[in-house]
Design a protein around this motif. Structure first.
Motif, PDB file in Angstrom:
ATOM      1  N   ASN A   1      14.216 -14.073  -9.716  1.00 38.94           N
ATOM      2  CA  ASN A   1      13.682 -12.960  -8.910  1.00 38.94           C
ATOM      3  C   ASN A   1      14.126 -11.614  -9.487  1.00 38.94           C
ATOM      4  O   ASN A   1      13.330 -10.682  -9.587  1.00 38.94           O
ATOM      5  CB  ASN A   1      14.167 -13.058  -7.461  1.00 38.94           C
ATOM      6  CG  ASN A   1      13.323 -14.013  -6.636  1.00 38.94           C
ATOM      7  OD1 ASN A   1      12.299 -14.485  -7.112  1.00 38.94           O
ATOM      8  ND2 ASN A   1      13.751 -14.294  -5.428  1.00 38.94           N
TER       9      ASN A   1
ATOM     10  N   LYS B   1      11.999 -11.039 -12.342  1.00 36.56           N
ATOM     11  CA  LYS B   1      10.589 -10.825 -11.959  1.00 36.56           C
ATOM     12  C   LYS B   1      10.347  -9.430 -11.398  1.00 36.56           C
ATOM     13  O   LYS B   1       9.322  -8.808 -11.648  1.00 36.56           O
ATOM     14  CB  LYS B   1      10.187 -11.850 -10.886  1.00 36.56           C
ATOM     15  CG  LYS B   1       9.443 -13.026 -11.457  1.00 36.56           C
ATOM     16  CD  LYS B   1       9.272 -14.208 -10.525  1.00 36.56           C
ATOM     17  CE  LYS B   1       8.989 -13.998  -9.097  1.00 36.56           C
ATOM     18  NZ  LYS B   1       8.719 -15.262  -8.377  1.00 36.56           N
ATOM     19  N   TYR B   2      11.326  -8.935 -10.616  1.00 37.22           N
ATOM     20  CA  TYR B   2      11.093  -7.679  -9.906  1.00 37.22           C
ATOM     21  C   TYR B   2      11.851  -6.498 -10.539  1.00 37.22           C
ATOM     22  O   TYR B   2      12.199  -5.540  -9.851  1.00 37.22           O
ATOM     23  CB  TYR B   2      11.411  -7.855  -8.413  1.00 37.22           C
ATOM     24  CG  TYR B   2      10.567  -8.954  -7.806  1.00 37.22           C
ATOM     25  CD1 TYR B   2       9.201  -8.787  -7.629  1.00 37.22           C
ATOM     26  CD2 TYR B   2      11.117 -10.192  -7.449  1.00 37.22           C
ATOM     27  CE1 TYR B   2       8.412  -9.804  -7.112  1.00 37.22           C
ATOM     28  CE2 TYR B   2      10.339 -11.216  -6.936  1.00 37.22           C
ATOM     29  CZ  TYR B   2       8.980 -11.015  -6.767  1.00 37.22           C
ATOM     30  OH  TYR B   2       8.190 -12.018  -6.261  1.00 37.22           O
TER      31      TYR B   2
ATOM     32  N   ASP C   1      20.336  -6.453  -9.531  1.00 37.55           N
ATOM     33  CA  ASP C   1      19.361  -5.959 -10.511  1.00 37.55           C
ATOM     34  C   ASP C   1      19.105  -4.484 -10.267  1.00 37.55           C
ATOM     35  O   ASP C   1      19.526  -3.913  -9.255  1.00 37.55           O
ATOM     36  CB  ASP C   1      18.048  -6.777 -10.427  1.00 37.55           C
ATOM     37  CG  ASP C   1      17.319  -6.613  -9.110  1.00 37.55           C
ATOM     38  OD1 ASP C   1      16.987  -5.473  -8.750  1.00 37.55           O
ATOM     39  OD2 ASP C   1      17.066  -7.633  -8.430  1.00 37.55           O
TER      40      ASP C   1
ATOM     41  N   ILE D   1      13.717  -3.567  -2.239  1.00 39.46           N
ATOM     42  CA  ILE D   1      12.964  -4.088  -1.089  1.00 39.46           C
ATOM     43  C   ILE D   1      13.186  -3.160   0.106  1.00 39.46           C
ATOM     44  O   ILE D   1      14.335  -2.834   0.430  1.00 39.46           O
ATOM     45  CB  ILE D   1      13.462  -5.509  -0.705  1.00 39.46           C
ATOM     46  CG1 ILE D   1      13.419  -6.440  -1.924  1.00 39.46           C
ATOM     47  CG2 ILE D   1      12.664  -6.103   0.454  1.00 39.46           C
ATOM     48  CD1 ILE D   1      14.336  -7.634  -1.816  1.00 39.46           C
TER      49      ILE D   1
ATOM     50  N   ILE E   1      12.017 -11.570   4.035  1.00 37.52           N
ATOM     51  CA  ILE E   1      11.949 -12.208   2.714  1.00 37.52           C
ATOM     52  C   ILE E   1      12.572 -13.602   2.713  1.00 37.52           C
ATOM     53  O   ILE E   1      12.293 -14.382   1.822  1.00 37.52           O
ATOM     54  CB  ILE E   1      12.601 -11.338   1.601  1.00 37.52           C
ATOM     55  CG1 ILE E   1      14.020 -10.950   1.997  1.00 37.52           C
ATOM     56  CG2 ILE E   1      11.726 -10.119   1.300  1.00 37.52           C
ATOM     57  CD1 ILE E   1      14.782 -10.275   0.859  1.00 37.52           C
TER      58      ILE E   1
ATOM     59  N   PHE F   1       6.753 -15.789   2.693  1.00 38.46           N
ATOM     60  CA  PHE F   1       6.668 -14.332   2.818  1.00 38.46           C
ATOM     61  C   PHE F   1       6.838 -13.683   1.446  1.00 38.46           C
ATOM     62  O   PHE F   1       7.759 -14.002   0.692  1.00 38.46           O
ATOM     63  CB  PHE F   1       7.741 -13.794   3.779  1.00 38.46           C
ATOM     64  CG  PHE F   1       7.622 -12.304   3.963  1.00 38.46           C
ATOM     65  CD1 PHE F   1       6.774 -11.780   4.921  1.00 38.46           C
ATOM     66  CD2 PHE F   1       8.321 -11.421   3.136  1.00 38.46           C
ATOM     67  CE1 PHE F   1       6.630 -10.403   5.066  1.00 38.46           C
ATOM     68  CE2 PHE F   1       8.182 -10.054   3.273  1.00 38.46           C
ATOM     69  CZ  PHE F   1       7.337  -9.548   4.241  1.00 38.46           C
TER      70      PHE F   1
ATOM     71  N   VAL G   1       6.691  -9.632  -0.230  1.00 40.14           N
ATOM     72  CA  VAL G   1       6.536  -8.209   0.107  1.00 40.14           C
ATOM     73  C   VAL G   1       5.126  -7.790  -0.330  1.00 40.14           C
ATOM     74  O   VAL G   1       4.731  -8.045  -1.466  1.00 40.14           O
ATOM     75  CB  VAL G   1       7.611  -7.355  -0.614  1.00 40.14           C
ATOM     76  CG1 VAL G   1       7.380  -5.879  -0.341  1.00 40.14           C
ATOM     77  CG2 VAL G   1       9.001  -7.773  -0.146  1.00 40.14           C
TER      78      VAL G   1
ATOM     79  N   GLY H   1       4.604 -16.758  -7.566  1.00 43.64           N
ATOM     80  CA  GLY H   1       5.377 -17.591  -6.642  1.00 43.64           C
ATOM     81  C   GLY H   1       4.746 -17.654  -5.272  1.00 43.64           C
ATOM     82  O   GLY H   1       3.856 -16.861  -4.938  1.00 43.64           O
TER      83      GLY H   1
ATOM     84  N   GLY I   1       6.516 -17.514  -2.380  1.00 42.12           N
ATOM     85  CA  GLY I   1       7.342 -16.900  -1.322  1.00 42.12           C
ATOM     86  C   GLY I   1       8.220 -17.940  -0.654  1.00 42.12           C
ATOM     87  O   GLY I   1       8.564 -17.827   0.514  1.00 42.12           O
TER      88      GLY I   1
ATOM     89  N   GLY J   1      11.051 -19.370  -2.526  1.00 37.39           N
ATOM     90  CA  GLY J   1      12.353 -19.419  -3.201  1.00 37.39           C
ATOM     91  C   GLY J   1      13.520 -18.991  -2.327  1.00 37.39           C
ATOM     92  O   GLY J   1      14.510 -19.716  -2.201  1.00 37.39           O
ATOM     93  N   LEU J   2      13.404 -17.826  -1.684  1.00 40.28           N
ATOM     94  CA  LEU J   2      14.528 -17.321  -0.878  1.00 40.28           C
ATOM     95  C   LEU J   2      14.713 -18.145   0.394  1.00 40.28           C
ATOM     96  O   LEU J   2      15.832 -18.318   0.875  1.00 40.28           O
ATOM     97  CB  LEU J   2      14.313 -15.845  -0.514  1.00 40.28           C
ATOM     98  CG  LEU J   2      14.551 -14.860  -1.664  1.00 40.28           C
ATOM     99  CD1 LEU J   2      14.277 -13.431  -1.211  1.00 40.28           C
ATOM    100  CD2 LEU J   2      15.981 -14.975  -2.195  1.00 40.28           C
TER     101      LEU J   2
HETATM  102  P1  ADP Z   1       8.557 -15.431  -4.598  1.00 43.08           P
HETATM  103  O1  ADP Z   1       8.239 -16.780  -5.093  1.00 43.08           O
HETATM  104  O2  ADP Z   1       7.367 -14.682  -4.090  1.00 43.08           O
HETATM  105  O3  ADP Z   1       9.396 -14.629  -5.528  1.00 43.08           O
HETATM  106  P2  ADP Z   1      10.903 -15.500  -2.886  1.00 43.08           P
HETATM  107  O4  ADP Z   1      11.104 -16.232  -1.617  1.00 43.08           O
HETATM  108  O5  ADP Z   1      11.839 -15.798  -3.994  1.00 43.08           O
HETATM  109  O6  ADP Z   1       9.404 -15.749  -3.291  1.00 43.08           O
HETATM  110  O7  ADP Z   1      10.956 -13.947  -2.558  1.00 43.08           O
HETATM  111  C1  ADP Z   1      10.221 -13.438  -1.473  1.00 43.08           C
HETATM  112  C2  ADP Z   1       9.818 -12.001  -1.742  1.00 43.08           C
HETATM  113  O8  ADP Z   1      10.961 -11.155  -1.725  1.00 43.08           O
HETATM  114  C3  ADP Z   1       9.171 -11.795  -3.083  1.00 43.08           C
HETATM  115  O9  ADP Z   1       7.786 -12.030  -3.008  1.00 43.08           O
HETATM  116  C4  ADP Z   1       9.493 -10.344  -3.377  1.00 43.08           C
HETATM  117  O10 ADP Z   1       8.509  -9.511  -2.760  1.00 43.08           O
HETATM  118  C5  ADP Z   1      10.820 -10.104  -2.671  1.00 43.08           C
HETATM  119  N1  ADP Z   1      11.955 -10.179  -3.611  1.00 43.08           N
HETATM  120  C6  ADP Z   1      12.768 -11.239  -3.832  1.00 43.08           C
HETATM  121  N2  ADP Z   1      13.747 -10.944  -4.719  1.00 43.08           N
HETATM  122  C7  ADP Z   1      13.558  -9.660  -5.063  1.00 43.08           C
HETATM  123  C8  ADP Z   1      14.242  -8.751  -5.950  1.00 43.08           C
HETATM  124  N3  ADP Z   1      15.326  -9.124  -6.646  1.00 43.08           N
HETATM  125  N4  ADP Z   1      13.769  -7.493  -6.036  1.00 43.08           N
HETATM  126  C9  ADP Z   1      12.692  -7.091  -5.335  1.00 43.08           C
HETATM  127  N5  ADP Z   1      11.999  -7.895  -4.485  1.00 43.08           N
HETATM  128  C10 ADP Z   1      12.425  -9.157  -4.358  1.00 43.08           C
END
Ligand code: ADP
Length: 411
Positions: A288, A291-292, A316, A321, A329, A334, A336, A348, A350, A352-353
């Motif tokens: 993540n 990715k972000y 990071d 967020i 999240i 979910f 963002v 993804g 949504g 993972g978290l």
């Molecule tokens: P995804 O598979 O969409 O990454 P996650 O459950 O891992 O799903 O994360 C949910 C959402 O939280 C992501 O879609 C993203 O919008 C936000 N997010 C997660 N980690 C970060 C990060 N390190 N920086 C910014 N936004 C994040």
């Protein structure tokens, strides 16, 4: 039976005195009201729900039959008995046709009157009971109707959510599948040509990436279903979190290596965890973070021991967020809204978290997030330290707060 209340209407004062006395002697729990005129009686009837009414037919002014008609309009449920003169059959028939419950002939036979009154009171009380039960049933039916409506609404919403989910899942799976299909066709065409090795290698690498992406998606779905059905099993063992972090980061940065490493040698941070699952959480946070964030921006993993807890933070310098979404999240599916993946192409589902939170909570810990738009994010995994059950006292020196390792990765 509860106390019954009846009304006697007669213009003869002697009878109006004698009858209540006779009834009180013969009937338990009875309250007798009296009235010497139909008009006066009507007032009482408006105010009381009598169990029965006994009225003389022949009275000056409004007679018993007219009173019967009025009772039919005001309180049709109250049984009314009319007193007729001896041999006045016509009047008796008229009374019954007018809706009287029974008629009593003069001279009044006390036993007959008591028996008729008992039947009338019983009939009225049964009717009242039936009415009350009907009312209760109606209310119950209404409550059921409301419940069915609510449940239907919930089902409609759940169905809509499922549809949305299916759309997302099929979309997410379709992209790597299309890529795999294209690559397979390309490799087929190339396979007949000489000097195809380079193209084939590139194609295979592409296919590997697509397969990996599908694997991640399918594993996320599988884990979610295991969590939701309470079938998620942990295999916990006593292990060193420093070693887990080091191995994960080595694996994650294979080829490049972390750009900065700091570790306190020989000082383990002991936890009792399912190492694979903890690894899955940290890799998810690292993915993540990458990715972000913009390509090349650093990601730092820090391992600390604070009191009885071990904390692994992944920081990071990415897009961050908004605060109001910090709770969301961690919910399943979910993402963002309106956020573009900065590095790599995997969006993804949504999940993972959500999965990470569940894994950490099952270990007795929690995940925290500190983040603001444009200022980057820090996700901290907090786990309880391993406590040796055979030792009565915990070594205080071992619990002192310290930073055990810091690894910086530049993608
Ligand atoms: P995804 O598979 O969409 O990454 P996650 O459950 O891992 O799903 O994360 C949910 C959402 O939280 C992501 O879609 C993203 O919008 C936000 N997010 C997660 N980690 C970060 C990060 N390190 N920086 C910014 N936004 C994040």
């Amino acid at each position: 039976m509860d106390t019954s209340t009846i009304l006697i209407v007669d213009d003869d004062p002697a009878l109006l005195q004698a009858l209540p006395q006779a009834l009180n002697l013969r009937l338990d729990d009875i309250q007798v009201h009296t009235s010497d005129s139909a008009l006066e009686a009507l007032k009482l009837i408006r105010d009381h729900n009598y169990d029965a009414i006994v009225s003389d037919i022949k009275m000056p002014g409004m007679d018993g039959l007219a009173l019967l008609e009025k009772i039919g309009e005001l309180r049709p449920d109250i049984p009314t008995l009319l007193i007729t003169g001896h041999g006045e059959h016509d009047l008796a028939v008229q009374a019954l046709r007018g809706g009287a419950y029974d008629f009593i002939q003069k001279p009044i036979d006390r036993d007959y009157l008591v028996a008729a009154l008992k039947r009338a009171i019983q009939a009225h009380q049964l009717r009242t009971q039936v009415f009350e039960q009907q009312l209760a049933l109606k209310l119950h039916a209404k409550a059921l109707e409301r419940m069915v409506q609510k449940r239907t609404q919930e089902l409609v919403e759940a169905n809509a959510a499922k549809d949305k989910l299916l759309r997302i899942i099929s979309h997410e799976l379709k992209t790597p599948l299309t890529s795999l299909k294209g690559m397979t066709q390309l490799l087929y065409r190339q396979s007949s040509k000489v000097d195809s090795a380079e193209v084939v290698t590139m194609g295979l690498e592409d296919m590997e990436r697509s397969l990996h992406r599908m694997e991640v998606l399918v594993n996320d779905l599988l884990d979610t279903s295991l969590i939701e059905t309470n079938m998620f099993v942990l295999h916990r063992k006593r292990c060193d979190l420093v070693e887990i972090c080091r191995n994960l980061i080595d694996e994650y940065t294979a080829g490049t290596g972390p750009s900065l490493t700091f570790e306190v040698p020989g000082e383990p941070v002991e936890v009792e965890v399912d190492a694979d699952r903890i690894g899955q959480v940290i890799i998810n946070l690292l993915t993540n973070a990458r990715k972000y964030s913009a390509k090349g921006s650093p990601v730092t993993v820090t391992l600390q021991q604070v009191g009885y807890e071990a904390i692994v933070s992944v920081r990071d310098m990415g897009i961050g967020i908004p605060a109001e979404m910090h709770v969301n999240i961690f919910e399943p599916f979910f993402r963002v809204p309106d956020v573009e993946v900065q590095t790599g192409s995997h969006t993804g589902l949504g999940l993972g978290l959500y999965i990470s939170r569940k894994i950490i909570e099952r270990h007795g810990g929690h995940i925290d997030v500190e983040s603001a738009p444009e200022s980057g994010s820090t996700f901290s995994v907090v786990l309880p330290l391993y406590v040796d059950p055979t030792k009565d006292e915990v070594d205080a020196a071992k619990l002192s707060s310290r930073t055990q390792g810091v690894w910086t990765i530049a993608h």
